[in-house]
Design an enzyme around this catalytic site. Structure first.
Site, PDB file in Angstrom:
ATOM      1  N   GLY A 140       1.902  -4.833   5.934  1.00 51.33           N
ATOM      2  CA  GLY A 140       3.011  -5.097   5.009  1.00 51.33           C
ATOM      3  C   GLY A 140       2.595  -4.865   3.576  1.00 51.33           C
ATOM      4  O   GLY A 140       1.558  -4.243   3.323  1.00 51.33           O
ATOM      5  N   ASN A 141       3.396  -5.314   2.638  1.00 49.76           N
ATOM      6  CA  ASN A 141       3.015  -5.206   1.225  1.00 49.76           C
ATOM      7  C   ASN A 141       3.556  -6.405   0.452  1.00 49.76           C
ATOM      8  O   ASN A 141       4.251  -7.251   1.008  1.00 49.76           O
ATOM      9  CB  ASN A 141       3.490  -3.878   0.631  1.00 49.76           C
ATOM     10  CG  ASN A 141       4.995  -3.741   0.701  1.00 49.76           C
ATOM     11  OD1 ASN A 141       5.721  -4.523   0.103  1.00 49.76           O
ATOM     12  ND2 ASN A 141       5.472  -2.752   1.456  1.00 49.76           N
ATOM     13  N   HIS A 142       3.234  -6.470  -0.836  1.00 48.00           N
ATOM     14  CA  HIS A 142       3.526  -7.672  -1.629  1.00 48.00           C
ATOM     15  C   HIS A 142       4.926  -7.685  -2.247  1.00 48.00           C
ATOM     16  O   HIS A 142       5.209  -8.544  -3.075  1.00 48.00           O
ATOM     17  CB  HIS A 142       2.496  -7.813  -2.759  1.00 48.00           C
ATOM     18  CG  HIS A 142       1.136  -8.170  -2.266  1.00 48.00           C
ATOM     19  ND1 HIS A 142       0.886  -9.319  -1.560  1.00 48.00           N
ATOM     20  CD2 HIS A 142      -0.048  -7.504  -2.353  1.00 48.00           C
ATOM     21  CE1 HIS A 142      -0.392  -9.376  -1.252  1.00 48.00           C
ATOM     22  NE2 HIS A 142      -0.986  -8.281  -1.704  1.00 48.00           N
TER      23      HIS A 142
END
Ligand code: CTP
Length: 403
Positions: free
Chosen positions: A212-214
């Protein structure tokens, strides 16, 4: 959320028995999220106390040009009050006050404020039935409407005189409903359908792990709120985020992976007028998702990744009437790379974030963006809150539909 939420409403109360209902009116305006200030005519003070309206509005109530009781009497600035207001509501509007409004008679603070107001003005007449149908009353209504003021028609029922008929001030609930409906019908994005992607996507590795990412999703959620506040019907397709959406014009569809986001976007794209891709879609996903939790038996571990479908690219290829907006996050040759994306993805506008700008990007409440349109016109913006960036983006859409 009410269209009155966050708006400044100036309530003008004139002297009729219906003035007692203004307590409910103020309460309902506050409940709708409006900031309320009240100006009263001297005659209205016999029907409802300033203390009541001041307590309910949480603001001082004004009825004279200066505060007589103060040692150093201060002036109640009617111009400031009028300019503060996003909307002015005169309720009850007696025959006398309506006549003064129509002729420009300025003999009390309410009239001075009315004459100084540049905002939309609503008035809710209240009088006996014969006064209501008198030709002068009709002439005053017509005149006030020709000034751009909006009448909230009186209702029928028992009157203070003991007679029964038309002339009773509309009930407070009906006044609020009338104003909300009227404002909604005038919103610049009324009838426009907007599709927005937001947040990250999670690409499963096994039943408990993902890539995933932030991305917080805040930018997309703020755009959705700004568009809905201007009357647009929004479908917001969001990857995993803790953000909530309560706006009644935003239909939030939560998804997890890029594939799910792709499917949902394509279901809603054809019926959309505008599409905005604000999501930080994972570029790659694991080629195979393990059906069981992967055990840490190996010293090194490799996951084979394959490219996700590019949602925005596909929307660009399918584009017919839609106004298509993409985002770009670049670290070098920002403008040139963004221009390449406009052409490659067939965009009408790109919102460029540069990671070189302090305070911009993931997880921050602020953003510094540059808009580039399809003719490569460049509009630089200063660092702003994401809410204000969202408003800027939505205002560009308003401009497009204003033509
Ligand atoms: N986007 C998308 N689907 C993807 C990847 C990106 O819809 N699978 C959208 C993003 O929401 C954004 C725009 O495409 O609006 C730009 O994404 P970005 O990752 O910056 O650009 P890419 O086209 O992926 O190019 P790069 O290789 O430079 O990262």
């Amino acid at each position: 959320m009410s269209v009155l939420n966050g708006k400044n409403v100036l309530l003008g109360v004139s002297g009729g028995i219906a003035a007692y209902k203004t307590a409910s009116l103020v309460r309902l305006l506050i409940k709708a999220g409006a900031h309320v200030q009240v100006v009263m005519t001297p005659a209205s003070l016999d029907f409802v106390t300033p203390l009541t309206l001041s307590t309910l509005s949480k603001n001082p109530v004004y009825s004279t040009f200066y505060n007589e009781e103060e040692a150093n009497a201060t002036w109640n600035n009617h111009v400031e009050l009028a300019l503060w207001a996003d909307y002015m509501l005169i309720a009850p509007a007696t025959a006398n006050t309506l006549s003064k409004m129509a002729s420009g008679t300025c003999d009390n603070l309410l009239m001075a404020t009315y004459l100084s107001a540049k905002c939309p003005v609503y008035f809710a007449p209240a009088m006996d039935l014969d006064m209501y149908i008198h030709p002068t009353t009709k002439i005053n209504f017509d005149k006030l409407q020709s000034f751009g003021n909006t009448i909230i028609p009186a209702e029928s029922g028992e009157l203070a005189s003991g007679l029964s008929g038309e002339g009773r001030m509309a009930e407070p609930e009906n006044i609020i409903q009338f104003i909300e409906k009227d404002l909604e019908s005038k919103l610049p994005l009324k009838g426009i359908k907007v599709l927005i992607t937001a947040g990250p996507t999670y690409e499963a590795i096994d039943p408990v792990r993902f890539i995933g990412n932030h991305s917080s999703g805040k930018m997309g959620f703020d755009i959705a709120t700004a568009a809905a506040n201007l009357g647009a019907e929004v479908v917001l397709v969001s990857g995993p985020t803790h953000l909530q959406m309560k706006h009644n014009l935003v239909h939030l569809i939560r998804v997890t992976s890029a594939d799910e986001m792709y499917e949902v976007c394509h279901q809603h794209y054809e019926s959309s007028d505008v599409a905005i891709a604000a999501a930080a879609v994972a570029d790659y996903k694991p080629k195979n998702i393990a059906t069981q939790k992967i055990k840490k038996t190996e010293t090194t571990f490799t996951i084979e990744l394959e490219k996700n479908k590019d949602i925005l690219l596909s929307l660009g290829q399918l584009k017919k009437h839609q106004f298509l907006i993409g985002f770009a996050l670049e670290t070098e040759n920002e403008i040139d790379n963004a221009k390449i994306k406009i052409e490659k993805k067939n965009l009408d506008l790109i919102v460029l974030n540069s990671l070189n700008d302090k305070g911009a990007g993931f997880g921050k409440p602020t953003n510094k963006v540059t808009f580039i349109d399809k003719d490569f016109n460049i509009f630089e913006n200063p660092l702003k809150s994401k809410e204000l960036v969202a408003e800027d983006i939505v205002n560009l859409i308003v401009k497009k539909y204003a033509n």
